[in-house]
Design a protein around this motif. Structure first.
Motif, PDB file in Angstrom:
ATOM      1  N   ASP A 226      -9.864   6.200  -7.453  1.00  0.00           N
ATOM      2  CA  ASP A 226      -9.036   5.679  -6.362  1.00  0.00           C
ATOM      3  C   ASP A 226      -7.617   6.222  -6.412  1.00  0.00           C
ATOM      4  N   GLU A 227      -7.447   7.400  -6.989  1.00  0.00           N
ATOM      5  CA  GLU A 227      -6.137   8.059  -7.036  1.00  0.00           C
ATOM      6  C   GLU A 227      -6.000   8.888  -5.764  1.00  0.00           C
ATOM      7  N   LEU A 228      -5.682   8.213  -4.692  1.00  0.00           N
ATOM      8  CA  LEU A 228      -5.773   8.812  -3.362  1.00  0.00           C
ATOM      9  C   LEU A 228      -4.460   9.365  -2.834  1.00  0.00           C
ATOM     10  N   LEU A 229      -3.380   9.157  -3.564  1.00  0.00           N
ATOM     11  CA  LEU A 229      -2.082   9.641  -3.121  1.00  0.00           C
ATOM     12  C   LEU A 229      -1.517  10.618  -4.151  1.00  0.00           C
ATOM     13  N   LEU A 230      -1.306  11.847  -3.730  1.00  0.00           N
ATOM     14  CA  LEU A 230      -0.694  12.856  -4.594  1.00  0.00           C
ATOM     15  C   LEU A 230       0.736  13.093  -4.135  1.00  0.00           C
ATOM     16  N   GLU A 231       1.642  13.238  -5.099  1.00  0.00           N
ATOM     17  CA  GLU A 231       3.042  13.466  -4.763  1.00  0.00           C
ATOM     18  C   GLU A 231       3.642  14.571  -5.618  1.00  0.00           C
ATOM     19  N   GLU A 232       4.535  15.309  -5.018  1.00  0.00           N
ATOM     20  CA  GLU A 232       5.345  16.269  -5.744  1.00  0.00           C
ATOM     21  C   GLU A 232       6.218  15.531  -6.751  1.00  0.00           C
ATOM     22  N   VAL A 233       6.392  16.078  -7.938  1.00  0.00           N
ATOM     23  CA  VAL A 233       7.251  15.467  -8.951  1.00  0.00           C
ATOM     24  C   VAL A 233       8.711  15.582  -8.501  1.00  0.00           C
ATOM     25  N   ILE A 234       9.436  14.482  -8.644  1.00  0.00           N
ATOM     26  CA  ILE A 234      10.852  14.457  -8.274  1.00  0.00           C
ATOM     27  C   ILE A 234      11.681  15.144  -9.361  1.00  0.00           C
ATOM     28  N   ARG A 235      12.581  15.996  -8.939  1.00  0.00           N
ATOM     29  CA  ARG A 235      13.529  16.596  -9.887  1.00  0.00           C
ATOM     30  C   ARG A 235      14.773  15.720  -9.937  1.00  0.00           C
ATOM     31  N   GLN A 236      14.992  15.041 -11.048  1.00  0.00           N
ATOM     32  CA  GLN A 236      16.116  14.119 -11.147  1.00  0.00           C
ATOM     33  C   GLN A 236      17.410  14.847 -11.500  1.00  0.00           C
ATOM     34  N   HIS A 237      18.515  14.176 -11.216  1.00  0.00           N
ATOM     35  CA  HIS A 237      19.848  14.703 -11.504  1.00  0.00           C
ATOM     36  C   HIS A 237      19.998  14.930 -13.010  1.00  0.00           C
ATOM     37  N   ASP A 238      20.792  15.927 -13.361  1.00  0.00           N
ATOM     38  CA  ASP A 238      20.995  16.259 -14.777  1.00  0.00           C
ATOM     39  C   ASP A 238      21.542  15.081 -15.572  1.00  0.00           C
ATOM     40  N   ASP A 239      22.327  14.214 -14.926  1.00  0.00           N
ATOM     41  CA  ASP A 239      22.889  13.061 -15.640  1.00  0.00           C
ATOM     42  C   ASP A 239      21.800  12.066 -16.037  1.00  0.00           C
TER      43      ASP A 239
ATOM     44  N   ASN B 207       0.842  -1.185   0.000  1.00  0.00           N
ATOM     45  CA  ASN B 207       0.000   0.000   0.000  1.00  0.00           C
ATOM     46  C   ASN B 207       0.886   1.246   0.000  1.00  0.00           C
ATOM     47  N   LYS B 208       0.793   2.042  -1.051  1.00  0.00           N
ATOM     48  CA  LYS B 208       1.689   3.189  -1.209  1.00  0.00           C
ATOM     49  C   LYS B 208       1.473   4.244  -0.129  1.00  0.00           C
ATOM     50  N   ILE B 209       0.270   4.369   0.376  1.00  0.00           N
ATOM     51  CA  ILE B 209       0.027   5.340   1.442  1.00  0.00           C
ATOM     52  C   ILE B 209       0.717   4.893   2.725  1.00  0.00           C
ATOM     53  N   GLU B 210       0.563   3.615   3.056  1.00  0.00           N
ATOM     54  CA  GLU B 210       1.240   3.094   4.245  1.00  0.00           C
ATOM     55  C   GLU B 210       2.755   3.196   4.092  1.00  0.00           C
ATOM     56  N   PHE B 211       3.235   2.945   2.900  1.00  0.00           N
ATOM     57  CA  PHE B 211       4.676   3.044   2.642  1.00  0.00           C
ATOM     58  C   PHE B 211       5.159   4.478   2.856  1.00  0.00           C
ATOM     59  N   ASN B 212       4.428   5.446   2.310  1.00  0.00           N
ATOM     60  CA  ASN B 212       4.837   6.839   2.457  1.00  0.00           C
ATOM     61  C   ASN B 212       4.845   7.289   3.918  1.00  0.00           C
ATOM     62  N   LYS B 213       3.874   6.819   4.678  1.00  0.00           N
ATOM     63  CA  LYS B 213       3.829   7.172   6.095  1.00  0.00           C
ATOM     64  C   LYS B 213       5.080   6.656   6.817  1.00  0.00           C
ATOM     65  N   LEU B 214       5.424   5.420   6.537  1.00  0.00           N
ATOM     66  CA  LEU B 214       6.535   4.789   7.241  1.00  0.00           C
ATOM     67  C   LEU B 214       7.889   5.315   6.788  1.00  0.00           C
ATOM     68  N   PHE B 215       8.028   5.581   5.479  1.00  0.00           N
ATOM     69  CA  PHE B 215       9.323   5.968   4.915  1.00  0.00           C
ATOM     70  C   PHE B 215       9.382   7.455   4.555  1.00  0.00           C
ATOM     71  N   ASP B 216       8.566   8.253   5.202  1.00  0.00           N
ATOM     72  CA  ASP B 216       8.453   9.668   4.851  1.00  0.00           C
ATOM     73  C   ASP B 216       9.806  10.377   4.806  1.00  0.00           C
ATOM     74  N   ARG B 217      10.668  10.097   5.767  1.00  0.00           N
ATOM     75  CA  ARG B 217      11.949  10.813   5.815  1.00  0.00           C
ATOM     76  C   ARG B 217      12.879  10.447   4.658  1.00  0.00           C
ATOM     77  N   PHE B 218      12.586   9.343   3.983  1.00  0.00           N
ATOM     78  CA  PHE B 218      13.394   8.938   2.835  1.00  0.00           C
ATOM     79  C   PHE B 218      12.838   9.496   1.515  1.00  0.00           C
TER      80      PHE B 218
END
Length: 340
Positions: A175-188, A103-114
């Protein structure tokens, strides 16, 4: 972990289930594909595929993807396969802890600092919060909490939304219940494919004392919201220092010396911040010791690695000999770390 701990009874049940559900037409098509790629006689390939599946736990697609038709018995034995990976995952992952990865919501809660990005859970009463989140970030990602292979993930632009109440209702209905900021990837990474956030899959095993890195694959997208093969993506394996093994490939017979959209030579790719990436994964892998075998998806940003998700059913990413010229795989690393 001994062979018995991997579960001989489970292996036999798995083989029996595969025998019951075998799609003969699909297997024949795969044998023909091997014939077209390597010139091997189709009936011989078909027989070898069936024997390899029953005797050595080689999935039919593994046989195709890892060029078993051109490998010796000893070389084949060095390749990790999906049936073996599935057994390891089921035998090692504590049942009640798997939901933390499913479950991506449960994952985000647990691994938020990562995660190192903003995210929001959609509920029936927060239409204003959804609007504020979307307008703050402009472009954002919406995810279905439980999905696989990159499905259930969409990319939205706030500028395209005219009716926020209707948009909010649509998120709930889909059921699109999780919104996330888009990750800015490294230039490489952006130099290879700027339109997709390109993830690095790191398969690791926590033995209770040390975290072992088993395999590293770099995935590349084609401009879609996901870099999975279902969206046209492909991958190459990485050495421990982040260097690509060689050209890119997928499970559909496509080989990419260069990225089809940017022309970047895949064999020249080098993942930045490699030492930081490994340290990052070793820290994340200790959070849920009850699920020791995980395929971690990370993205390297200009500041370092961030976590996308963890897969307790780690899957398998392996070397393709006909593309890289390397005729061995990663199974010995799995065996040394896990003990089977």
């Amino acid at each position: 972990m001994s062979d018995n701990r991997l579960g001989l009874a489970g292996k036999f049940r798995y083989l029996a289930e595969r025998a019951r559900n075998i799609d003969v037409k699909s297997v024949v098509e795969r044998a023909k594909e091997v014939h077209e790629q390597h010139g091997s006689w189709t009936p011989k390939v078909l027989a070898d595929m069936l024997w390899s599946a029953a005797r050595n736990d080689v999935a039919f697609q593994d046989y195709v993807d890892y060029d078993f038709a051109i490998l010796s018995k000893a070389e084949r034995a060095t390749f990790m396969t999906h049936p073996v990976s599935i057994r390891i995952a089921k035998q090692t992952a504590q049942l009640d802890k798997r939901v933390l990865f499913e479950n991506k919501i449960e994952f985000n809660k647990l691994f938020d600092r990562f995660l190192k990005r903003e995210w929001l859970i959609v509920d029936k009463n927060n239409a204003d919060a959804v609007k504020a989140f979307a307008e703050k970030h402009g472009t954002f990602i919406a995810k279905v909490p439980v999905s696989h292979m990159g499905l259930g993930v969409r990319r939205y632009h706030a500028s395209d939304v005219g009716d926020w109440d209707a948009f909010h209702r649509g998120l709930l209905e889909r059921d699109e219940l999780l919104l996330e900021e888009v990750i800015r990837q490294h230039d490489d990474l952006a130099a290879v494919c700027p339109g997709t956030v390109n993830t690095t899959r790191i398969t690791a095993f926590n033995d209770g004392t040390d975290v072992h890195i088993l395999a590293i694959a770099q995935k590349f997208g084609r401009g879609a919201v996901s870099d999975q093969m279902s969206y046209g993506g492909f991958y190459t394996m990485l050495h421990d220092d982040g260097r690509a093994f060689g050209d890119g490939y997928d499970s559909h017979g496509h080989v990419h010396q260069k990225h089809p959209d940017t022309g970047f030579p895949i064999a020249e790719f080098q993942l930045p911040f490699m030492d930081e990436v490994i340290a990052f994964i070793k820290e994340a892998a200790r959070v849920v010791p009850e699920v020791p075998y995980v395929g971690w998806d990370v993205v390297v940003t200009p500041e370092g690695p961030v976590l996308v998700e963890g897969n307790w059913g780690a899957g398998v990413y392996e070397n393709k000999p006909s593309v890289t010229g390397i005729r061995t795989g990663h199974k010995p690393r799995y065996q040394k770390a896990i003990g089977f």
